[in-house]
Structure formats: structure tokens, C-alpha cells
Scaffold this motif. Sequence first.
Motif, PDB file in Angstrom:
ATOM      1  N   GLN A 122       0.832  -1.206   0.000  1.00 34.75           N
ATOM      2  CA  GLN A 122       0.000   0.000   0.000  1.00 34.75           C
ATOM      3  C   GLN A 122       0.868   1.259   0.000  1.00 34.75           C
ATOM      4  OE1 GLN A 122      -2.669  -1.896  -0.978  1.00 34.75           O
ATOM      5  NE2 GLN A 122      -3.790  -0.210  -0.030  1.00 34.75           N
ATOM      6  N   THR A 123       1.011   1.852  -1.151  1.00 34.98           N
ATOM      7  CA  THR A 123       1.936   2.962  -1.329  1.00 34.98           C
ATOM      8  C   THR A 123       1.654   4.120  -0.385  1.00 34.98           C
ATOM      9  OG1 THR A 123       2.215   2.354  -3.650  1.00 34.98           O
ATOM     10  CG2 THR A 123       2.888   4.580  -3.011  1.00 34.98           C
ATOM     11  N   ASP A 124       0.407   4.548  -0.279  1.00 35.14           N
ATOM     12  CA  ASP A 124       0.081   5.694   0.574  1.00 35.14           C
ATOM     13  C   ASP A 124       0.421   5.419   2.030  1.00 35.14           C
ATOM     14  OD1 ASP A 124      -0.812   7.039  -1.647  1.00 35.14           O
ATOM     15  OD2 ASP A 124      -2.944   6.700  -1.255  1.00 35.14           O
ATOM     16  N   LEU A 125       0.182   4.192   2.487  1.00 36.66           N
ATOM     17  CA  LEU A 125       0.496   3.830   3.874  1.00 36.66           C
ATOM     18  C   LEU A 125       2.002   3.849   4.105  1.00 36.66           C
ATOM     19  CD1 LEU A 125      -0.367   2.861   6.666  1.00 36.66           C
ATOM     20  CD2 LEU A 125      -0.410   0.521   5.766  1.00 36.66           C
ATOM     21  N   LEU A 126       2.757   3.280   3.177  1.00 39.09           N
ATOM     22  CA  LEU A 126       4.215   3.256   3.314  1.00 39.09           C
ATOM     23  C   LEU A 126       4.783   4.676   3.285  1.00 39.09           C
ATOM     24  CD1 LEU A 126       4.831   0.227   0.970  1.00 39.09           C
ATOM     25  CD2 LEU A 126       5.309   0.261   3.421  1.00 39.09           C
ATOM     26  N   HIS A 127       4.254   5.526   2.411  1.00 40.16           N
ATOM     27  CA  HIS A 127       4.702   6.919   2.366  1.00 40.16           C
ATOM     28  C   HIS A 127       4.394   7.632   3.683  1.00 40.16           C
ATOM     29  CE1 HIS A 127       4.682   7.386  -2.328  1.00 40.16           C
ATOM     30  NE2 HIS A 127       5.701   6.677  -1.889  1.00 40.16           N
ATOM     31  N   ALA A 128       3.188   7.425   4.205  1.00 41.18           N
ATOM     32  CA  ALA A 128       2.782   8.109   5.436  1.00 41.18           C
ATOM     33  C   ALA A 128       3.630   7.673   6.620  1.00 41.18           C
ATOM     34  CB  ALA A 128       1.301   7.839   5.719  1.00 41.18           C
ATOM     35  N   CYS A 129       3.906   6.388   6.704  1.00 40.82           N
ATOM     36  CA  CYS A 129       4.755   5.904   7.799  1.00 40.82           C
ATOM     37  C   CYS A 129       6.166   6.455   7.655  1.00 40.82           C
ATOM     38  CB  CYS A 129       4.774   4.380   7.808  1.00 40.82           C
ATOM     39  SG  CYS A 129       3.223   3.622   8.358  1.00 40.82           S
ATOM     40  N   GLY A 130       6.683   6.437   6.429  1.00 39.23           N
ATOM     41  CA  GLY A 130       8.015   6.971   6.209  1.00 39.23           C
ATOM     42  C   GLY A 130       8.118   8.440   6.545  1.00 39.23           C
ATOM     43  N   ALA A 131       7.061   9.193   6.258  1.00 41.06           N
ATOM     44  CA  ALA A 131       7.082  10.638   6.483  1.00 41.06           C
ATOM     45  C   ALA A 131       7.149  11.012   7.955  1.00 41.06           C
ATOM     46  CB  ALA A 131       5.848  11.276   5.844  1.00 41.06           C
ATOM     47  N   THR A 132       6.812  10.100   8.858  1.00 39.98           N
ATOM     48  CA  THR A 132       6.892  10.409  10.289  1.00 39.98           C
ATOM     49  C   THR A 132       8.327  10.514  10.773  1.00 39.98           C
ATOM     50  OG1 THR A 132       6.912   8.082  11.026  1.00 39.98           O
ATOM     51  CG2 THR A 132       4.741   9.137  10.695  1.00 39.98           C
ATOM     52  N   GLY A 133       9.261   9.916  10.035  1.00 44.16           N
ATOM     53  CA  GLY A 133      10.658   9.914  10.456  1.00 44.16           C
ATOM     54  C   GLY A 133      11.010   8.798  11.417  1.00 44.16           C
ATOM     55  N   LEU A 134      10.005   8.072  11.908  1.00 41.77           N
ATOM     56  CA  LEU A 134      10.273   6.944  12.789  1.00 41.77           C
ATOM     57  C   LEU A 134      10.737   5.745  11.976  1.00 41.77           C
ATOM     58  CD1 LEU A 134       7.269   6.881  15.310  1.00 41.77           C
ATOM     59  CD2 LEU A 134       9.517   7.953  15.579  1.00 41.77           C
ATOM     60  N   PRO A 135      11.465   4.819  12.604  1.00 41.70           N
ATOM     61  CA  PRO A 135      11.774   3.563  11.915  1.00 41.70           C
ATOM     62  C   PRO A 135      10.473   2.854  11.528  1.00 41.70           C
ATOM     63  CG  PRO A 135      13.041   3.759  13.934  1.00 41.70           C
ATOM     64  CD  PRO A 135      12.029   4.861  13.965  1.00 41.70           C
ATOM     65  N   VAL A 136      10.484   2.227  10.354  1.00 41.44           N
ATOM     66  CA  VAL A 136       9.296   1.551   9.841  1.00 41.44           C
ATOM     67  C   VAL A 136       9.642   0.087   9.578  1.00 41.44           C
ATOM     68  CG1 VAL A 136       7.543   1.474   8.026  1.00 41.44           C
ATOM     69  CG2 VAL A 136       8.498   3.685   8.759  1.00 41.44           C
ATOM     70  N   ASN A 137       8.897  -0.803  10.215  1.00 40.10           N
ATOM     71  CA  ASN A 137       9.059  -2.239   9.992  1.00 40.10           C
ATOM     72  C   ASN A 137       7.943  -2.706   9.064  1.00 40.10           C
ATOM     73  OD1 ASN A 137      10.047  -4.915  10.335  1.00 40.10           O
ATOM     74  ND2 ASN A 137       8.425  -5.303  11.819  1.00 40.10           N
ATOM     75  N   VAL A 138       8.328  -3.196   7.886  1.00 43.84           N
ATOM     76  CA  VAL A 138       7.348  -3.671   6.906  1.00 43.84           C
ATOM     77  C   VAL A 138       7.373  -5.189   6.894  1.00 43.84           C
ATOM     78  CG1 VAL A 138       6.541  -3.551   4.532  1.00 43.84           C
ATOM     79  CG2 VAL A 138       7.844  -1.629   5.500  1.00 43.84           C
ATOM     80  N   LYS A 139       6.243  -5.791   7.195  1.00 43.12           N
ATOM     81  CA  LYS A 139       6.155  -7.244   7.152  1.00 43.12           C
ATOM     82  C   LYS A 139       5.955  -7.706   5.710  1.00 43.12           C
ATOM     83  CE  LYS A 139       5.024  -8.718  11.689  1.00 43.12           C
ATOM     84  NZ  LYS A 139       4.262  -9.720  12.450  1.00 43.12           N
ATOM     85  N   LYS A 140       6.712  -8.718   5.311  1.00 46.26           N
ATOM     86  CA  LYS A 140       6.601  -9.215   3.946  1.00 46.26           C
ATOM     87  C   LYS A 140       5.242  -9.862   3.728  1.00 46.26           C
ATOM     88  CE  LYS A 140       8.575 -13.110   2.565  1.00 46.26           C
ATOM     89  NZ  LYS A 140       7.424 -13.865   1.990  1.00 46.26           N
ATOM     90  N   GLY A 141       4.555  -9.428   2.674  1.00 46.92           N
ATOM     91  CA  GLY A 141       3.271 -10.034   2.363  1.00 46.92           C
ATOM     92  C   GLY A 141       3.407 -11.531   2.110  1.00 46.92           C
ATOM     93  N   GLN A 142       2.425 -12.282   2.575  1.00 48.60           N
ATOM     94  CA  GLN A 142       2.435 -13.734   2.387  1.00 48.60           C
ATOM     95  C   GLN A 142       2.409 -14.109   0.912  1.00 48.60           C
ATOM     96  OE1 GLN A 142       0.384 -11.854   4.142  1.00 48.60           O
ATOM     97  NE2 GLN A 142      -0.420 -12.868   5.972  1.00 48.60           N
ATOM     98  N   PHE A 143       2.066 -13.157   0.071  1.00 49.27           N
ATOM     99  CA  PHE A 143       1.872 -13.353  -1.361  1.00 49.27           C
ATOM    100  C   PHE A 143       3.042 -12.815  -2.180  1.00 49.27           C
ATOM    101  CE2 PHE A 143      -0.275  -9.792   0.571  1.00 49.27           C
ATOM    102  CZ  PHE A 143       0.297  -8.705  -0.072  1.00 49.27           C
ATOM    103  N   LEU A 144       4.116 -12.362  -1.521  1.00 47.44           N
ATOM    104  CA  LEU A 144       5.224 -11.715  -2.221  1.00 47.44           C
ATOM    105  C   LEU A 144       6.496 -12.548  -2.160  1.00 47.44           C
ATOM    106  CD1 LEU A 144       4.780  -8.012  -1.053  1.00 47.44           C
ATOM    107  CD2 LEU A 144       4.263  -8.959  -3.312  1.00 47.44           C
ATOM    108  N   ALA A 145       7.293 -12.463  -3.209  1.00 47.79           N
ATOM    109  CA  ALA A 145       8.625 -13.054  -3.203  1.00 47.79           C
ATOM    110  C   ALA A 145       9.568 -12.141  -2.428  1.00 47.79           C
ATOM    111  CB  ALA A 145       9.128 -13.219  -4.639  1.00 47.79           C
TER     112      ALA A 145
END
Length: 277
Positions: A122-145
Motif C-alpha cells: 500500500q503505497t500511501d500507507l508506506l509513504h505516510a509511515c516513512g514521512a513520520t521519520g520513525l523507523p518503519v518495519n514492513v512485514k513481507k506479504g504472504q503473497f510476495l517473493a
Amino acid sequence: MTSRNFDLVSGMAIGGGARPVYLAGPCVVESRDFVVDVAGRVAEIAARHGVPLVFKASYDKANRSSESSFRGPGVDEGLAALAEVKKVTGLPVITDVHHPEQAAGAALVVDMLQVPAFLSRQTDLLHACGATGLPVNVKKGQFLAPEDMVNAVEKVRAAGNERVTLTERGTTFGYHNLVVDMRGLPVMRRFAPVIFDCTHSLQLPGGLGHSTGGAREFHPYLARAAAGAGVDGFFVEVHPDPPNALSDATTQLSFEEFDRLLGQLEAVSAVVREVAP
């Protein structure tokens, strides 16, 4: 291959051969008193092993299997409970966000944000989390390589935030089953520090019909294998009474199991740092 190094919080490095960091706590905030008590117990265990700890709990579980499943107290009450954890224990805290508009508010309370696996594209969610400046932990989707996760990393970094980690939590294998491909851990470490999820990798999604099942008896085997692969951290859900947990009852660990697992993971990780820095 060694992942890049940065501080999650002051004095707590992750990646680049640093000592593994532990993200640990219950799946969901069941109540304020509950989450404060669990945080204290988890902190005691981590201190006994001398490991860096970020306390984890979710204020909302938006992807539960059924309508009747417990989701948590919601944003306001949940963040207040996590603020109390920080006040009482002094621990840094990580929690999930599900919508872009939640990121800024959560960032006022917690020290690290987590993007759930189902939302990892989800691009908007990833951008919003990144914009906070805090570390962001992204869990790998079960459907992704594993190699696909470079795109999630780039989306967070596009917001001007270099502090991003990835978490392996298993890959869909047919119906109601997950597998962990250990080859994916060094692949993802090319892009960012990698955390292994010792809990959700054991899930059997929708395996109980109305809820997710699990194979918690395999937790030490997968976790030790990930430690042998040289991951940068471990994600572990811990509960005082796992069979009666309001979420992830089939995969959360007891305090005793968490204590025992920490000892094993620290032993394996120390050897890996010695032979493959």
C-alpha cells in the motif's frame, strides 16, 4: 550478506552485524493493565539475557478472520495504553498502523511503526509511515517473493526515511498453510535489516474456519534456523496464558517459552557473528 546499520532508538542499533534486536509483546492490547503487566514481564526476561528490546502490541487487529474476532480497544484507548507502557517501563514501543491517516497520530506515542503483511504494497500507507521519520518495519506479504520487498523499502525511503526494516512471516503455501524459505532472508538483507517473525510464521491462516490455527510446537526450529541465517532481529508474540489469548492463541509463546527461546537464539546468533561477520 550484511545489511545496513542504523539506530532504531538511541543506542539500539540494528543491522550491519549488530546484536539482534527483539520485538516482543502480546498480539493485541487486551486492556491497559494487561499490557503494562506483560511489558514488565517481557522486559525482565530481556534484561536477564541482556538483549535489546522493543515492546510490541497492536491497538487494532484489522485483518481478523471473522466478524466476531476480538480486534482490540481501538486507536485512542490503545495508544493511551501503549503510552502507559512507555511511562512505567521505559521501553521503546512499536505498533501497527492500517491507514495512512493513523501514522502521524501513532508516531506521537510510539517509537517505531509497523506495516502489516497484507498492506505491504500500500503505497500511501508506506509513504505516510516513512514521512513520520520513525523507523518503519514492513512485514513481507504472504503473497510476495523476497526480492519484491525492495519496492516496499523504496516507497518508505521515497518519503525521506532511510530507517526501514523488513520482517519475514512466512509465504502462502496452498490453503491454510505457510512455509518459510530461508533463502529469502539473505535476499531481503540486501535491501534492509531483516527480522524473523517467530510467531506468525507458524500460522495456519483460516485453519480453524472462524479463526487462524497454528503449529506453535515448531517455533524453536524455525527461529533457530533464522538465527543461523544471520537475521538482524526477532519478532515474538508473548502472552501470560496463550491458549486463552484474545488473538493468535495458537501461536503466541508463554513467558517460559520466550525465556528459553531467547537463550537459544542468543547462542546461535553469537556463533554466526563469530564465523560470518
